[in-house]
Design an enzyme around this catalytic site. Structure first.
Site, mmCIF file in Angstrom:
data_model
loop_
_atom_site.group_PDB
_atom_site.id
_atom_site.type_symbol
_atom_site.label_atom_id
_atom_site.label_comp_id
_atom_site.label_asym_id
_atom_site.label_seq_id
_atom_site.Cartn_x
_atom_site.Cartn_y
_atom_site.Cartn_z
ATOM 1 N N ARG A 60 11.183 4.284 7.138
ATOM 2 C CA ARG A 60 10.778 5.505 7.861
ATOM 3 C C ARG A 60 11.507 5.599 9.213
ATOM 4 O O ARG A 60 10.912 5.957 10.235
ATOM 5 C CB ARG A 60 9.265 5.537 8.106
ATOM 6 C CG ARG A 60 8.395 5.558 6.872
ATOM 7 C CD ARG A 60 8.537 6.875 6.110
ATOM 8 N NE ARG A 60 7.529 7.018 5.087
ATOM 9 C CZ ARG A 60 7.615 6.519 3.854
ATOM 10 N NH1 ARG A 60 8.697 5.836 3.485
ATOM 11 N NH2 ARG A 60 6.652 6.726 2.979
ATOM 12 N N SER A 103 1.451 10.669 5.118
ATOM 13 C CA SER A 103 0.989 9.484 5.857
ATOM 14 C C SER A 103 1.128 9.756 7.348
ATOM 15 O O SER A 103 2.214 10.088 7.814
ATOM 16 C CB SER A 103 1.856 8.269 5.537
ATOM 17 O OG SER A 103 1.858 8.019 4.172
ATOM 18 N N GLU A 159 3.722 7.754 12.081
ATOM 19 C CA GLU A 159 4.959 8.061 11.371
ATOM 20 C C GLU A 159 5.352 9.498 11.717
ATOM 21 O O GLU A 159 6.518 9.853 11.786
ATOM 22 C CB GLU A 159 4.685 7.934 9.869
ATOM 23 C CG GLU A 159 5.880 8.138 9.007
ATOM 24 C CD GLU A 159 5.529 8.700 7.657
ATOM 25 O OE1 GLU A 159 5.445 9.935 7.526
ATOM 26 O OE2 GLU A 159 5.364 7.909 6.730
HETATM 27 N N1 EPU Z 1 -5.416 1.624 0.455
HETATM 28 C C1 EPU Z 1 -6.757 1.510 0.735
HETATM 29 N N2 EPU Z 1 -7.431 2.611 1.182
HETATM 30 C C2 EPU Z 1 -6.825 3.808 1.350
HETATM 31 C C3 EPU Z 1 -5.449 3.915 1.069
HETATM 32 C C4 EPU Z 1 -4.757 2.818 0.636
HETATM 33 O O1 EPU Z 1 -7.354 0.453 0.588
HETATM 34 O O2 EPU Z 1 -7.518 4.760 1.746
HETATM 35 C C5 EPU Z 1 -4.681 0.454 -0.028
HETATM 36 C C6 EPU Z 1 -4.826 0.232 -1.523
HETATM 37 O O3 EPU Z 1 -4.975 -1.126 -1.746
HETATM 38 C C7 EPU Z 1 -3.491 0.645 -2.089
HETATM 39 C C8 EPU Z 1 -2.548 0.338 -0.947
HETATM 40 O O4 EPU Z 1 -3.318 0.582 0.230
HETATM 41 O O5 EPU Z 1 -3.157 -0.081 -3.214
HETATM 42 C C9 EPU Z 1 -1.310 1.194 -0.937
HETATM 43 O O6 EPU Z 1 -1.666 2.563 -1.001
HETATM 44 P P1 EPU Z 1 -0.619 3.657 -1.557
HETATM 45 O O7 EPU Z 1 -0.058 3.222 -2.846
HETATM 46 O O8 EPU Z 1 -1.294 4.988 -1.492
HETATM 47 O O9 EPU Z 1 0.581 3.568 -0.556
HETATM 48 P P2 EPU Z 1 0.671 3.514 1.040
HETATM 49 O O10 EPU Z 1 1.281 2.222 1.418
HETATM 50 O O11 EPU Z 1 -0.656 3.849 1.643
HETATM 51 C C10 EPU Z 1 3.103 4.460 1.177
HETATM 52 C C11 EPU Z 1 3.830 5.575 1.857
HETATM 53 C C12 EPU Z 1 3.569 6.903 1.145
HETATM 54 C C13 EPU Z 1 4.065 6.774 -0.286
HETATM 55 C C14 EPU Z 1 3.314 5.608 -0.957
HETATM 56 C C15 EPU Z 1 3.848 5.319 -2.326
HETATM 57 C C16 EPU Z 1 4.012 4.923 4.190
HETATM 58 C C17 EPU Z 1 3.545 5.159 5.589
HETATM 59 N N3 EPU Z 1 3.416 5.663 3.255
HETATM 60 O O12 EPU Z 1 1.713 4.697 1.321
HETATM 61 O O13 EPU Z 1 4.361 7.897 1.791
HETATM 62 O O14 EPU Z 1 3.837 7.976 -1.015
HETATM 63 O O15 EPU Z 1 3.499 4.390 -0.186
HETATM 64 O O16 EPU Z 1 5.129 4.781 -2.231
HETATM 65 O O17 EPU Z 1 4.872 4.090 3.963
HETATM 66 C C18 EPU Z 1 4.387 9.630 3.433
HETATM 67 O O18 EPU Z 1 5.253 8.973 4.010
HETATM 68 O O19 EPU Z 1 3.961 10.711 3.875
HETATM 69 C C19 EPU Z 1 3.796 9.100 2.199
HETATM 70 C C20 EPU Z 1 2.801 9.713 1.558
#
Ligand code: EPU
Length: 338
Positions: free
Chosen positions: A162, A237, A333
């Site tokens: 990012r 995010s 972000e």
């Molecule tokens: N989780 C929770 N509670 C929540 C959300 C997430 O416990 O409310 C935990 C869960 O264990 C889940 C893990 O976090 O397995 C990861 O969640 P998720 O797969 O939704 O991914 P993320 O790390 O929260 C990142 C990116 C997203 C992207 C997804 C999938 C960043 C800041 N965000 O989210 O990007 O879609 O991975 O690759 O790196 C964006 O940048 O706007 C965005 C949506």
């Protein structure tokens, strides 16, 4: 090109924040852009395109340039690859759909990301194991001060998680007008390693997926977790996932055995900020019209009439709680306009 006055920006940012632009110009060609940058009566300028990664916290007392330069063309191709030249104002997901229709591979994991193509390199958009940098070749950008069009290679862009040159040394100095992406025409490389993609494909009984299947799976996952900005204002995010050392991770893991993580290298771990925020009790909470999404705590939402300041207050409270509970500083972000 007309310069308008007192224009509401509500339709121009996916958070749906109703700030006003003192002056506003719709930019549809590079010539328009060069011409408007030459107008000395408007020295303060603010650049907006898809408006999907900003939080506007006040009226904009400047000339807002809405970058809306369209066009997708094939710049180069051989039997295996194609290099696309895409202008900044093209909507990102429309580009992804267009590439899938041509059977060009590479962008399928990046389906349904809001925003426009010109801003995609600024934060090196990424999702489900793929980042823009994986297919990015270069971009053209206008240097605001000299009004010269400059070409950047992928290396010039200094991509990180990012992150890019345009968020650091190049911040506020350039307007990206065109991006170049190299995609596959055959032997597409599929990345289905991200857990949610493989389980979604399984759910759909797809054993040998093609690029459209992967895209459809990503769309289904995103629609399940992430609110549609047309229905509920948001900027995806809001925070980056914090990166910590192995030592810090082990301490956290000792206290919270169910803590999720992505191992980046031997000594570096990324922790999902969504999990940290959920542990602090914010998931699904609402304060005036600002809220934390009920299905993904990393996403802040505008229930209708939140101001940028309301969202920012909530963001600060979240940061404070996460710091107090976990001793981790989470950083936005989203670009905050103060
Ligand atoms: N989780 C929770 N509670 C929540 C959300 C997430 O416990 O409310 C935990 C869960 O264990 C889940 C893990 O976090 O397995 C990861 O969640 P998720 O797969 O939704 O991914 P993320 O790390 O929260 C990142 C990116 C997203 C992207 C997804 C999938 C960043 C800041 N965000 O989210 O990007 O879609 O991975 O690759 O790196 C964006 O940048 O706007 C965005 C949506």
């Amino acid at each position: 090109m007309e310069i308008l006055r007192n224009i509401s920006l509500k339709e121009y940012n996916t958070f749906g924040i109703a700030a006003t632009a003192k002056f506003f110009a719709e930019i549809t060609t590079i010539d328009d852009l060069i011409q408007v940058l030459g107008q000395e009566s408007y020295t303060d300028r603010f650049i907006i395109s898809g408006g999907s990664n900003i939080l506007i916290t006040k009226d904009i007392d400047a000339l807002v340039l809405h970058i809306n330069i369209k066009g997708i063309t094939v710049a180069k191709e051989d039997a295996d690859h194609v290099v696309l030249k895409v202008n900044a104002g093209e909507n990102w997901h429309n580009l992804v759909l267009w590439t899938l229709d041509q059977d060009y591979g590479g962008l399928q994991n990046l389906s349904l990301i809001p925003g426009n193509c010109g801003t995609a390199p600024i934060q090196n958009i990424g999702a489900y194991g793929v980042e823009l940098k994986d297919c990015f070749v270069g971009c053209d950008a206008i240097h605001i001060k000299s009004k010269e069009l400059r070409s950047f290679t992928k290396e010039d862009c200094k991509f990180g998680y990012r992150d890019s040159f345009f968020k650091n040394d190049g911040k506020g100095k350039y307007i990206i007008t065109t991006i170049y992406l190299k995609l596959t025409k055959r032997n597409h490389v599929l990345n289905t390693s991200y857990g949610a993609i493989s389980s979604e494909l399984k759910k759909q009984n797809i054993i040998i997926p093609n690029i459209k299947d992967v895209s459809n799976a990503v769309v289904a996952i995103r629609q399940e977790k992430l609110p549609d900005p047309k229905e509920l204002g948001n900027s995806g995010s809001f925070f980056k996932n914090p990166v910590v050392t192995k030592e810090v991770f082990n301490t956290l893991h000792g206290a919270y055995s169910d803590i999720p993580s992505y191992r980046i290298s031997e000594d570096v771990y990324k922790i999902p900020a969504g999990w940290l925020i959920e542990q602090c009790g914010f998931k699904g909470k609402r304060y005036k019209d600002a809220g934390v999404h009920s299905k993904q705590a990393l996403v802040l939402v505008n229930y209708g009439s939140a101001t940028g300041a309301d969202i920012l207050d909530l963001a600060h409270n979240i940061q404070k709680s996460v710091l107090e509970k976990f001793n981790i500083r989470i950083l936005p972000e989203v670009n905050i306009i103060k």
